[in-house]
Design an enzyme around this catalytic site. Sequence first.
Site, PDB file in Angstrom:
ATOM      1  CG  HIS A  43      23.758   0.959   9.642  1.00 52.16           C
ATOM      2  ND1 HIS A  43      23.425  -0.594   8.990  1.00 52.16           N
ATOM      3  CD2 HIS A  43      22.990   1.598   9.666  1.00 52.16           C
ATOM      4  CE1 HIS A  43      22.082   0.177   9.699  1.00 52.16           C
ATOM      5  NE2 HIS A  43      22.013   0.512  10.144  1.00 52.16           N
ATOM      6  CE  LYS A  78      15.599  -2.967  18.327  1.00 53.87           C
ATOM      7  NZ  LYS A  78      16.323  -1.253  17.831  1.00 53.87           N
ATOM      8  NE  ARG A 135      16.753   6.378   8.060  1.00 53.76           N
ATOM      9  CZ  ARG A 135      16.135   5.817   9.432  1.00 53.76           C
ATOM     10  NH1 ARG A 135      16.704   4.002   9.343  1.00 53.76           N
ATOM     11  NH2 ARG A 135      15.664   5.411  10.496  1.00 53.76           N
ATOM     12  CB  SER A 141      18.252  -3.237  10.582  1.00 59.67           C
ATOM     13  OG  SER A 141      19.740  -3.087  10.103  1.00 59.67           O
TER      14      SER A 141
HETATM   15  O1  PNS Z   1      20.134   1.429  15.245  1.00 60.28           O
HETATM   16  P1  PNS Z   1      19.724   2.346  16.009  1.00 60.28           P
HETATM   17  O2  PNS Z   1      18.884   0.758  17.539  1.00 60.28           O
HETATM   18  O3  PNS Z   1      18.782   3.421  15.862  1.00 60.28           O
HETATM   19  O4  PNS Z   1      20.610   2.450  17.220  1.00 60.28           O
HETATM   20  C1  PNS Z   1      20.501   3.639  18.610  1.00 60.28           C
HETATM   21  C2  PNS Z   1      21.486   4.197  19.923  1.00 60.28           C
HETATM   22  C3  PNS Z   1      22.256   2.239  19.670  1.00 60.28           C
HETATM   23  C4  PNS Z   1      22.038   4.892  19.193  1.00 60.28           C
HETATM   24  C5  PNS Z   1      21.066   4.777  20.572  1.00 60.28           C
HETATM   25  O5  PNS Z   1      20.205   3.891  21.078  1.00 60.28           O
HETATM   26  C6  PNS Z   1      22.042   4.534  21.546  1.00 60.28           C
HETATM   27  O6  PNS Z   1      22.864   5.314  21.692  1.00 60.28           O
HETATM   28  N1  PNS Z   1      21.616   3.861  22.719  1.00 60.28           N
HETATM   29  C7  PNS Z   1      22.578   3.877  23.921  1.00 60.28           C
HETATM   30  C8  PNS Z   1      21.422   4.078  25.392  1.00 60.28           C
HETATM   31  C9  PNS Z   1      21.912   5.983  25.161  1.00 60.28           C
HETATM   32  O7  PNS Z   1      23.088   6.037  25.599  1.00 60.28           O
HETATM   33  N2  PNS Z   1      20.540   6.396  25.626  1.00 60.28           N
HETATM   34  C10 PNS Z   1      20.368   7.575  26.199  1.00 60.28           C
HETATM   35  C11 PNS Z   1      20.284   8.003  24.628  1.00 60.28           C
HETATM   36  S1  PNS Z   1      20.134  10.197  24.942  1.00 60.28           S
END
Ligand code: PNS
Length: 160
Positions: free
Chosen positions: A17, A41, A90, A127
Amino acid sequence: MRRAVCPGSFDPVTQGHLDIIGRASAIYDEVVVAVLINKTKKSLFTVEERMQMLRESTAGYGNVVVDSFHGLLVDWCRTHRVPVIVKGLRAISDFDYELQMAQMNHSLAGVETLFMTTNPLYSFLSSSLVKEVATYGGDVAHLVPASVHTRLLERLSEGR
Ligand code: PNS
């Protein structure tokens, strides 16, 4: 001022990150690291703990700030007038889902997503894997900042 957001769960922040955040901070005037508040979660660290670890780990950059959000990322982008999301890729396995989210976010609010290829040193890193390896006694000291490593070992020992 050119601003971008690096969103994620950051449970906890890893060197992978930080590589992306640091490189984004060299391109944009300000980078906001936005921690998703996801009550459904199960996480190892609270949102406040994750934000504190991010603040400590990014303090050296000068133009990185830490925030949290719930709901849609594009709503946060609209409210804070941040037009760009920066994400690390990645491997090809990340691509399908990331592409889908990028296209959805663009269609919802015109928010752009820029993908940065992960430093190969960290292309295997997540993570979840860090937590799993550390849970079973594996050495993850080189994969997270020192302060995060200390907190990780403390938190895991609380559960034993
Ligand atoms: O570290 P992560 O858990 O892979 O991050 C994922 C994240 C937080 C970037 C993604 O789940 C997100 O943007 N969630 C917010 C909800 C949202 O906007 N959902 C629609 C995505 S198109």
